[in-house]
Enzyme design. Structure first.
Site, PDB file in Angstrom:
ATOM      1  N   ASP A 476       0.817  -1.200   0.000  1.00  0.00           N
ATOM      2  CA  ASP A 476       0.000   0.000   0.000  1.00  0.00           C
ATOM      3  C   ASP A 476       0.862   1.265   0.000  1.00  0.00           C
ATOM      4  OD1 ASP A 476      -2.676   1.306   0.393  1.00  0.00           O
ATOM      5  OD2 ASP A 476      -1.727   1.966   2.256  1.00  0.00           O
ATOM      6  N   GLU A 529       1.098  -0.630  -5.136  1.00  0.00           N
ATOM      7  CA  GLU A 529       0.097   0.405  -5.377  1.00  0.00           C
ATOM      8  C   GLU A 529       0.876   1.714  -5.478  1.00  0.00           C
ATOM      9  OE1 GLU A 529      -3.128   3.364  -3.824  1.00  0.00           O
ATOM     10  OE2 GLU A 529      -1.773   2.380  -2.447  1.00  0.00           O
TER      11      GLU A 529
END
Length: 807
Positions: A476, A529
């Site tokens: 993330d 990401e």
């Protein structure tokens, strides 16, 4: 505490009773004379022997007591006091002693062996060895001591008396350290790849005694103690020892095991104290409770075949369609084991190859969806135990479904019981407040330049893959890690040593993490990401690019540009789409710069962004038609697919973690159930055809796997392209994003195929469409079109995508 078996002493061949009770030489001689003069008949001899044995034992016990008094008197004469000295006493009481084992326990001294115990609230402490007991002197404040006339330390236990109860226990301060020199060296170097096996709380057998080893990294602490349910949350009598310059503190506590709650009581540099959860706790209490829980795994895996097979083909050359799931809200109220009975069957029915679980690591606030982690090594206790989570992963594997997990190494929350200023100073976070504070989320960023912090995170990535058989980590917020000026204004950041904005420490960390994971865990994929154009996210770490950096080493990267552009295009009314045609074609300009995943994730269907079907213009029929056409365009586009739960059946409302997907839309009693079921049926068919058509996935990262047929038919709102397998087998995808029927629409095709037939048509009646299809095989005509030597004429349904394969 539970009584434990006796441990062998330093000389097991000599009974402990003999070592403790052996009388002085004159006494032995006297006993021998009596034994030699005993000329009795057998019966009388037996009675006399029993009497003599009893008398001898009483004599020896009296002798030992006299010897203790004599030794104490002699020790006083030679200035050796058994009591803890004033300086050590003060440090132990204040929780600032670095070496409690050097003071407490049993130690040889001039005149014998001194026994010292620190047992706050105890009324009496007695040493037990063999069949004899010696009560220690009460020195006040919970300290007890005695000097015994022994030549070496015996095996012993303690009998501790409190008001209303007495406990027999091992002495925690008689044990050697549980961590070896190699472990400490690797921790100090920041290279311990199995850090979770040495830090934290581990039930074990040490020197023949069962108990739990506690160890924690707290280099700035003046002292560390263990507090928990086993000592009524008073750590005063449980000080840990410092293991040299590594900053690691350790204590083996006998007699406690799985299920006990604990925290570390840390004395900070300023003398204040803080009670902290274990950074490497492998189990926690159910939030909002914050204690760590002692645990060990007994789970027996059944996925050996899956693990062996998953490394056969790299992820970027394999079918890879992902169903993203927020476990606590997918079916609210279900535990890990209950989810294991439902989730694998549902995902397998829809033919997704993988699930991606939003962060399952422990987090205090459910509204963060798991993205603000406090327990990096613990699956959230909201749904069960760590072994329950293993059971869920195992069930998914046995159903043929890979398991990806969102992993959050960018930042952590400021909760005062967790990682923030863990030992009184910045430790896991950067010491520069500007570098430490994350500007967007009110959290703290990890100090990626500190080797121990990198070790904590790299080992954590391995931990999930090795201990829980996770098949991939979606990392993330990578962009927030890579740039020093991320969400910061001028003056709020300092350039790196080269004057640039790149966070060199974060780059080095990500490279180390990826290289280590791929080296140790075959078949695992890491996914970034990353929302910028950083060069080489999925390039190998040892290959330098134009920027001078080696690649970050990820296996795949989320294509955020495709997601934003394509959703922007779809949000326009069809009459305006001709002016935005490039938003759907631009992704092919950079499609092979990285190995991409096309993500329609939770981020796109919350916070006022509306659900996927609600983003589409028009009435309800047009919205669903747009959605179906878009999904088929997405599944045919180069790159892997990811779809968030609820979007597979056209949920109209935004997702909420409070109640999850609107499953009632699929209730046969609901009037519009067929509309939602039709979209779900399409998703199933897309996955099935996709999985069975190598042209759609084998060449995702190779330009030879894609060719435009027409990318400039803006006036018609049409996009057509070919996908190729390695052997040249094609699939033709035609997307028509206008709400009209186009008859005999000519599409250029190669001339080496006799016919084409529909594999998917999103306007089919079973999906809720108008059922305008091309039911018969379509034969090419020799008329060249779109730069191809032949062409076919198709009926294009309104707002639909059609896939055709060679007949």
């Amino acid at each position: 505490m539970t009584p434990r078996p006796e441990s062998s002493g330093s000389h097991p061949e000599q009974p402990a009773e003999q070592r403790l009770t052996e009388p002085p030489a004159p006494a032995r001689k006297k006993a021998a004379v009596k034994k030699d003069s005993a000329h009795k008949t057998p019966a009388k001899k037996s009675a006399a022997a029993a009497k003599a044995t009893a008398k001898k034992a009483a004599t020896e016990k009296t002798t030992v007591k006299k010897a203790v008094k004599k030794a104490t008197k002699r020790a006083t004469q030679i200035a050796v006091s058994p009591a803890v000295d004033a300086a050590d006493r003060e440090r132990l009481l204040n929780g600032t002693h670095h070496a409690p084992h050097s003071v407490l326990g049993a130690h040889p001294v001039p005149g014998g062996v001194v026994f010292r115990a620190f047992r706050p609230y105890a009324l009496a402490v007695t040493v037990l060895s063999g069949g004899l007991t010696v009560e220690l002197h009460d020195d006040g404040d919970g300290f007890f001591s005695a000097l015994l006339p022994l030549r070496e330390v015996p095996a012993y236990r303690l009998l501790v008396s409190y008001e209303g109860t007495t406990q027999e226990t091992e002495d925690a301060y008689r044990f050697l350290p549980t961590l070896g020199e190699l472990d400490l060296h690797l921790i100090g170097e920041g290279r311990h790849e199995e850090l979770w096996t040495v830090l934290g709380a581990h039930p074990m057998t040490h020197q023949g005694v069962t108990g739990t080893r506690f160890s924690v990294w707290a280099p700035n602490a003046r002292g560390v103690r263990v507090a928990g349910s086993f000592n009524f949350w008073d750590g005063t009598g449980f000080p840990m020892r410092s293991l040299g310059s590594t900053g690691v503190w350790e204590l083996f506590v006998p007699g406690i095991g799985e299920g006990e709650l604990y925290k570390f009581e840390i004395t900070r540099p300023d003398g204040s104290r803080t009670l902290r959860a274990d950074p490497l706790a492998r189990r926690t209490e159910v939030p909002p409770a914050t204690s760590s829980v002692i645990t060990s795994s007994t789970y027996e895996w059944g996925d050996a075949e899956w693990l062996e097979r998953r490394a056969e083909v790299p992820a970027h050359r394999a079918p890879f369609s992902v169903y993203e799931v927020h476990l606590p809200s997918w079916r609210p109220g279900l535990t890990y084991r209950q989810l294991a009975e439902q989730l694998p069957a549902y995902v397998k029915d829809l033919d997704f190859t993988h699930v991606e679980l939003m962060p399952v690591a422990e987090h205090p606030f459910g509204g963060s969806w798991g993205y603000q982690v406090t327990g990096f090594y613990a699956p959230t206790a909201r749904l069960g135990t760590p072994d329950d989570f293993r059971y869920l992963v195992d069930a998914l594997h046995r159903a043929g479904i890979g398991v990806l997990m969102d992993w959050v190494p960018a930042h952590f929350p400021r909760d005062e019981w967790a990682l923030a200023e863990f030992d009184g100073r910045p430790l896991y976070e950067h010491e520069d407040p500007l570098r430490a504070a994350h500007p967007d989320w009110g959290t703290l960023e990890f100090d990626f330049g500190r080797r121990e912090v990198r070790n904590f995170l790299v080992a954590n990535a391995l931990y999930w893959c090795e201990e829980f058989h996770i098949d991939g980590l979606r990392v993330d917020a990578v962009a927030s890690m890579l740039y020093l000026d991320y969400s910061r204004e001028p003056g709020q950041w300092t350039p790196n040593e080269h004057g640039g904005r790149e966070n060199l420490d974060a780059v080095a960390f990500l490279q180390e993490m990826n290289a280590t994971v791929y080296r140790r865990v075959p078949g695992v994929v890491t996914i970034a990401e990353e929302s910028t154009a950083w060069d080489g996210v999925t390039r190998a770490t040892h290959h330098k690019g134009p920027s001078g950096f080696g690649g970050l080493g990820f296996g795949l990267k989320w294509n955020m540009g495709w997601m934003h552009d394509s959703l922007q295009y779809m949000s326009h009314e069809p009459v305006h789409r001709r002016y935005h045609h490039g938003e759907m074609t631009f992704s092919m300009v950079y499609a092979y710069s990285e190995n991409y995943v096309l993500p329609i994730s939770h981020d796109e269907v919350v916070h006022g962004k509306r659900s996927l079907v609600s983003k589409m213009p028009g009435d309800w029929w047009q919205q669903r038609a747009n959605l179906r056409a878009y999904l088929a365009f997405m599944w045919a586009h180069p790159g892997k697919q990811l779809l968030f739960m609820g979007q597979e059946f056209a949920q109209g409302a935004e997702w909420s973690e409070a109640h999850g997907p609107d499953w009632w839309l699929l209730d046969p009693q609901y009037g519009a159930e067929a509309d939602h079921r039709g979209v779900r049926d399409l998703v199933r068919d897309l996955n099935t055809v996709y999985r069975n058509t190598p042209a759609l996935w084998r060449g995702d990262t190779e330009p030879s796997g894609f060719r435009w047929v027409t990318g400039d038919a803006a006036e018609d709102n049409v996009f057509a392209f070919l996908r190729y397998d390695a052997d040249g087998s094609p699939l033709l995808a035609v997307s028509h994003f206008a709400p009209v029927v186009r008859q005999d629409y000519r599409i250029g095709v190669p001339d080496d195929l006799p016919a084409w037939h529909e594999a998917v048509n999103t306007d089919a009646g079973r999906y809720g469409g108008g059922d305008i299809t091309n039911p018969d095989p379509v034969k090419p005509e020799p008329q060249g079109w779109h730069g191809y030597p032949a062409s076919i004429r198709l009926t294009l349904p309104p707002l639909a995508t059609v896939w055709l394969r060679p007949a």
